[in-house]
Design an enzyme around this catalytic site. Sequence first.
Site, PDB file in Angstrom:
ATOM      1  N   TRP B 100       0.834  -1.209   0.000  1.00 11.65           N
ATOM      2  CA  TRP B 100       0.000   0.000   0.000  1.00 11.65           C
ATOM      3  C   TRP B 100       0.864   1.253   0.000  1.00 11.65           C
ATOM      4  O   TRP B 100       0.550   2.235  -0.678  1.00 11.65           O
ATOM      5  CB  TRP B 100      -0.982  -0.025   1.171  1.00 11.65           C
ATOM      6  CG  TRP B 100      -1.850  -1.252   1.123  1.00 11.65           C
ATOM      7  CD1 TRP B 100      -1.848  -2.290   2.016  1.00 11.65           C
ATOM      8  CD2 TRP B 100      -2.782  -1.608   0.092  1.00 11.65           C
ATOM      9  NE1 TRP B 100      -2.733  -3.255   1.597  1.00 11.65           N
ATOM     10  CE2 TRP B 100      -3.323  -2.879   0.437  1.00 11.65           C
ATOM     11  CE3 TRP B 100      -3.222  -0.989  -1.078  1.00 11.65           C
ATOM     12  CZ2 TRP B 100      -4.273  -3.532  -0.352  1.00 11.65           C
ATOM     13  CZ3 TRP B 100      -4.163  -1.635  -1.866  1.00 11.65           C
ATOM     14  CH2 TRP B 100      -4.681  -2.889  -1.512  1.00 11.65           C
ATOM     15  N   ASP B 168      -1.986   6.721   6.201  1.00 15.34           N
ATOM     16  CA  ASP B 168      -3.027   5.793   5.759  1.00 15.34           C
ATOM     17  C   ASP B 168      -3.352   4.922   6.966  1.00 15.34           C
ATOM     18  O   ASP B 168      -2.540   4.095   7.376  1.00 15.34           O
ATOM     19  CB  ASP B 168      -2.490   4.949   4.592  1.00 15.34           C
ATOM     20  CG  ASP B 168      -3.481   3.877   4.146  1.00 15.34           C
ATOM     21  OD1 ASP B 168      -4.546   3.742   4.770  1.00 15.34           O
ATOM     22  OD2 ASP B 168      -3.174   3.182   3.151  1.00 15.34           O
ATOM     23  N   LYS B 192     -13.171  -1.446   7.428  1.00 14.89           N
ATOM     24  CA  LYS B 192     -12.615  -2.264   8.504  1.00 14.89           C
ATOM     25  C   LYS B 192     -13.299  -1.838   9.808  1.00 14.89           C
ATOM     26  O   LYS B 192     -14.405  -2.278  10.068  1.00 14.89           O
ATOM     27  CB  LYS B 192     -11.083  -2.125   8.571  1.00 14.89           C
ATOM     28  CG  LYS B 192     -10.363  -2.957   7.488  1.00 14.89           C
ATOM     29  CD  LYS B 192     -10.083  -2.273   6.236  1.00 14.89           C
ATOM     30  CE  LYS B 192      -8.907  -2.557   5.397  1.00 14.89           C
ATOM     31  NZ  LYS B 192      -8.804  -3.750   4.611  1.00 14.89           N
TER      32      LYS B 192
END
Lengths: 355, 355
Positions: B100, B168, B192
């Site tokens: 990521w 992030d 999430k």
Amino acid sequence: MTHNFCAGPSILDKSVLNKIAQAYSDYNNTGLALVETSHRTDTFMEIIEGAQQLLKELLQLPEHYEVLFLTGGASSQFYMVPMNVLNENQTAAYINTGTWAQKAIKEAQLFGNTKTIASSEEAKFTYIPKELPTTDGFRYLHLTTNNTIYGTQYRSGYPQVNCPLVADMSSDILSEPRDMTQFDLIYAGAQKNLGPVGSTIVIINKALLGQVDRKIPTMLNYQTHINRGSVFNTPPVMSIYGCYENLKWIKEQGLDNIRDRNKAKAELFYNTVDKLSCFYTTVAKEDRSVMNATFHIKEEAASQAFEELCKEAAIVGIKGHRSVGGFRASMYNALKLESVEALAEVMNQIEAKFG
Amino acid sequence: MTHNFCAGPSILDKSVLNKIAQAYSDYNNTGLALVETSHRTDTFMEIIEGAQQLLKELLQLPEHYEVLFLTGGASSQFYMVPMNVLNENQTAAYINTGTWAQKAIKEAQLFGNTKTIASSEEAKFTYIPKELPTTDGFRYLHLTTNNTIYGTQYRSGYPQVNCPLVADMSSDILSEPRDMTQFDLIYAGAQKNLGPVGSTIVIINKALLGQVDRKIPTMLNYQTHINRGSVFNTPPVMSIYGCYENLKWIKEQGLDNIRDRNKAKAELFYNTVDKLSCFYTTVAKEDRSVMNATFHIKEEAASQAFEELCKEAAIVGIKGHRSVGGFRASMYNALKLESVEALAEVMNQIEAKFG
């Protein structure tokens, strides 16, 4: 029973809503709610591929079209279309039929040249401009098939063009059978006739792509999502599932029947407006939208009484867009004729009192 | 009972799922499903404003932070951050802790200079790099607080920096109380610990904005959404509603209790791995993620038996990310300790047979 005339997010059939609600408990005996399920599972892949296939089938799209499920609404397509398709030295033609078209023009100007080749702005967007100059040499022509705010819609075909045709179909896609092969790129926010709010559908003739020089962020490149079947990253799982269920509902109904029902609802509504002296619409007769009927009431007292009667009759979402005022009856696929009958009944009551 | 270890979209508390399902029939006695309701209604404005307020409260954000509900996932923030914050002649620093982070670096390179000032790539991302050179002169430093794929997480604080800090936090926001004022920009996909898939949260220190020269498409400009309270266009209504309900659930639980429960689950899991000879993890002990525990099984036969036993025990979503293989137990807020106990029980059975 509530009569839901909201312009969007808007009415969906109860059976579709029940399916989505059910998916929040145990989805298909998987032991999990769909919203708790990875988008990399077979469970979800069947849904997204099924939805893409069914949309292709309902719209009779040939093989060279791709169907994408993205996010960000039609508002994001205003810039994604020129970012992906228009080079800096090229010119895109636009038809200005109101707010959404204007927003699309504004974003395109960041990427290349634009030319507004027709506009109904001088008449406050109360009609669809039909006379067009030649479209030779433009990278594409962009139009809005249905103008939610002004209540206008292309009712007698689309312009013949000598360049690719791009359409914002947010508020009338799947409202009738339509030859989609006239268009090279179509986009639509899901939240009207496609399904629940949260996803944005883009349909592309692949030949349109791969011809711009600029570097495009990965997530904004249509090719990324084509290559990865709209699951490059986590997609809006529940909205896509809802679209799938809604597309199945449309298939069960039959798109011909949906067109006939939409026509019947619009006829009942416009006949009522035309017959009653208290009500009027400024939209040119041949361009009146079957999806969003805008109208006005002559007297302020009648207007107030109308709002009160609507409330009593459980008619909701009837106010016009805040930028234009007045009233608006959005009559999407899932709205039943009896809801328009209920509205007509209230209009007749107003006429009896104030007409 | 199914034990849901999916990495995302992932488990939510049943009470939250029931609330969302209910909103697909009659929402709050409005006579309409929420998904059929205009986002311009008081009904929805209360939801989005409530969600923003509650997130500010739970994260103890000072007034100069804005909370946005956008779409497009964290993957869209990889380019939106540099597009909005990084000028072409400036340099942004990145810490490379895996997939990521690498994707974020790639997108930033389209907008300005990037410098990877620390990386654990040489050790296959099995730890969090802690030694950093000076961050003087960088436009910002970007890091990923929790690495879903590799199972690493900042467990002992964040770097002290001389430039704005961007994070992030997709997979560990709201998993514990945390001083958010260390950060100037935080982003996270909702799917999430925040709520149901379909929205993306961005938290910004407003001082960071208004300093780039480039023209930004309206929808991609953070300022657009700040000015319009995240309802510039139709937002992902249902995901935002789900986030609101999930934030209420978090408040009821208490973020301290959530941290303690997450810690207890992680301890049980890692103690089990450490104690059993069949299992191992390559992640540095001090950087083991409390949210996503990656692990491996030494023998292929044991691995197959493990998968079968998991199936029998209704343990799902336990496979590692396709790019790294092995296994992964994602233990987000809504996962109960008993689910980790069920997993530990299966692991003990494998040890009894293969250890």
